[in-house]
Design a protein around this motif. Structure first.
Motif, PDB file in Angstrom:
ATOM      1  N   UNK A 126      42.666  65.627 148.854  1.00 53.94           N
ATOM      2  CA  UNK A 126      41.713  65.655 147.744  1.00 53.94           C
ATOM      3  C   UNK A 126      40.728  64.496 147.839  1.00 53.94           C
ATOM      4  N   UNK A 127      41.191  63.337 148.296  1.00 52.66           N
ATOM      5  CA  UNK A 127      40.312  62.174 148.366  1.00 52.66           C
ATOM      6  C   UNK A 127      39.197  62.354 149.390  1.00 52.66           C
ATOM      7  N   UNK A 128      39.330  63.295 150.323  1.00 51.46           N
ATOM      8  CA  UNK A 128      38.245  63.579 151.269  1.00 51.46           C
ATOM      9  C   UNK A 128      36.965  63.967 150.525  1.00 51.46           C
ATOM     10  N   UNK A 129      37.134  64.764 149.483  1.00 48.91           N
ATOM     11  CA  UNK A 129      35.968  65.190 148.704  1.00 48.91           C
ATOM     12  C   UNK A 129      35.273  63.999 148.074  1.00 48.91           C
ATOM     13  N   UNK A 130      36.040  63.085 147.495  1.00 50.97           N
ATOM     14  CA  UNK A 130      35.439  61.924 146.834  1.00 50.97           C
ATOM     15  C   UNK A 130      34.736  61.017 147.848  1.00 50.97           C
ATOM     16  N   UNK A 131      35.329  60.862 149.027  1.00 47.41           N
ATOM     17  CA  UNK A 131      34.696  60.078 150.084  1.00 47.41           C
ATOM     18  C   UNK A 131      33.333  60.677 150.435  1.00 47.41           C
TER      19      UNK A 131
END
Length: 452
Positions: A303-308
């Motif tokens: 999920x953190x890939x999207x925020x990055x």
């Protein structure tokens, strides 16, 4: 299967190399993978997903089967320049090419237990075509390149007739978002505008599937969870779909797609579980009270890939805060010192390799030593859990945390030696054992971090 003489030569090649911690472990994974190829001519190879549970049907997918193994052998060749590994990658790619079905000008690869023509990225023709093109470009194999590009014609031909049958699922793993990411990757590598046009068409289709809520937009990831609460995850859920929209904006500059990505991220922001140690998300389709996942598929590492990516595009500190909070949850979870229900295997999908690869790529773009330390710690845990088999290494594990009794050593990228081996190759580059460029999948956000 390999004969004893072939296996001994490959074992000798790895043992004779100078001490290289991660490349040696990756080489042992390659030995096991080569030892479990299905019987056939020496000019081409194929694999079933679980060698200890023989299935006469080959699995050519990235996630479970041959395309994942081919991708690993190609990356290992890039890392150590051993021509044997390139030979296996090319032979595996040729074996996959032979499995293609062509009907009325359409083509796809059959995947065991999948009834309709599988179009997706990790489980379908889009990902297989992408892998074949990568091998073709590295080996200079024109026939493989032709097969790869021909396999994606359906999106362009049917778009012209307004008759594209997008997958029933929306997600990255087997659905339209994954096909869209493959199309963007093909457009960049070939310079063909029709692939980008088809990716935009995929985005339009996904926009038509959105569900509005008071906190943002969401999508049903797969047909299996239609009617259930939406999944947050990257592989099966909203994070991966929103991520595709962000990548599509980068290449098309269409503001509609950036808005869709932000609406999806806003839904995720509201859906996170309030934890002192950071940001986590409810698992799906399990009850909301179940322990959160940590890995690529449903957890914070994916999920953190999207925020990055959203921070890269917009510079908005809102996404940086969520990204750092996701990493803090992983670091403070204790996943490497005790067995957690949210981290029960070692694979790329749900397990330690996926988390370790996330930190390895983060270190490659940021130079933050804490990312390096985490990536290496994950690698050490994985090597320690490897089982000697056929002169190499394999990893026996349960694919699903709700079915811990079903434990198998798998081949593919998702839960098998191919994905684990790719992570070990990435570690080798991280630690200076190799200075080659890695093979990156179409959904890797760090390959596009310089674009905005």
């Amino acid at each position: 299967m390999m004969d004893v003489a072939q296996l001994s030569r490959l074992v000798g090649r790895v043992d004779a190399a100078r001490p290289r911690r991660w490349l040696d472990a990756a080489g042992r994974a390659a030995i096991w993978l080569r030892s479990v190829t299905m019987p056939g001519p020496s000019s081409w190879f194929s694999w079933c997903a679980v060698p200890d549970r023989p299935d006469p049907r080959c699995d050519p997918s990235i996630y479970y089967g041959g395309a994942g193994a081919v991708l690993f052998f190609l990356d290992l060749y890039r890392a150590n320049r051993d021509p044997e590994h390139l030979r296996v990658a090319v032979a595996g790619a040729r074996g996959i090419a032979r499995q293609r079905i062509k009907v009325n000008g359409d083509s796809w690869w059959p995947i065991p237990h999948v009834t309709q023509p599988p179009r997706g990225y990790y489980l379908g023709s889009a990902g297989i075509a992408s892998v074949l093109l990568t091998v073709a470009d590295c080996a200079g194999d024109r026939s493989l390149r032709t097969v790869a590009l021909d396999a994606m014609r359906w999106t362009c031909d049917r778009r012209a007739r307004h008759a594209v049958d997008w997958p029933a699922a929306n997600d990255v793993l087997s659905g339209t978002a994954g096909v869209g990411l493959a199309l963007l990757d093909l457009a960049r590598r070939t310079g063909r505008a029709d692939f980008l046009d088809s990716a935009v068409h995929a985005g339009d289709h996904l926009l038509s599937q959105r569900q509005l809520s008071g906190t943002g937009w969401c999508w049903s990831g797969t047909t299996a969870n239609a009617g259930q609460r939406p999944s947050a995850g990257f592989g099966h859920g909203i994070a991966g779909i929103a991520y595709f929209f962000a990548r599509l904006f980068q290449d098309s500059r269409d503001e509609r797609f950036l808005a869709a990505a932000i609406h999806g991220a806003s839904w995720l922001e509201a859906a996170r579980k309030p934890l002192k140690s950071g940001a986590a998300w409810p698992s799906q389709p399990e009850p909301s009270t179940a322990p959160p996942y940590l890995g690529w598929c449903y957890g914070a590492a994916g999920i953190s890939r999207l925020f990055f990516l959203l921070h890269t595009i917009t510079g908005d500190s809102r996404w940086t805060t969520l990204f750092k909070s996701s990493l803090r949850w992983i670091r403070q979870s204790g996943m490497l010192t005790r067995r957690l229900k949210g981290m029960w295997n070692v694979g790329m999908c749900c397990g330690i390799a996926g988390v370790g690869d996330h930190f390895a790529t983060l270190f490659a773009v940021s130079g933050d030593p804490s990312h390096y330390e985490w990536a290496v710690a994950c690698g050490e845990a994985i090597v320690a859990l490897g089982e000697p088999a056929n002169g190499g290494l394999r990893w026996t594990q349960s694919e699903y945390r709700l079915q811990p009794e079903y434990r198998y050593a798998q081949v593919g990228y998702g839960h098998g030696a191919a994905g684990i081996g790719l992570f070990l190759c990435h570690l080798a580059r991280l630690t200076g054992e190799s200075r080659s460029d890695p093979v990156l999948l179409a959904d890797n956000p760090f390959s596009s971090s310089s674009r905005s």
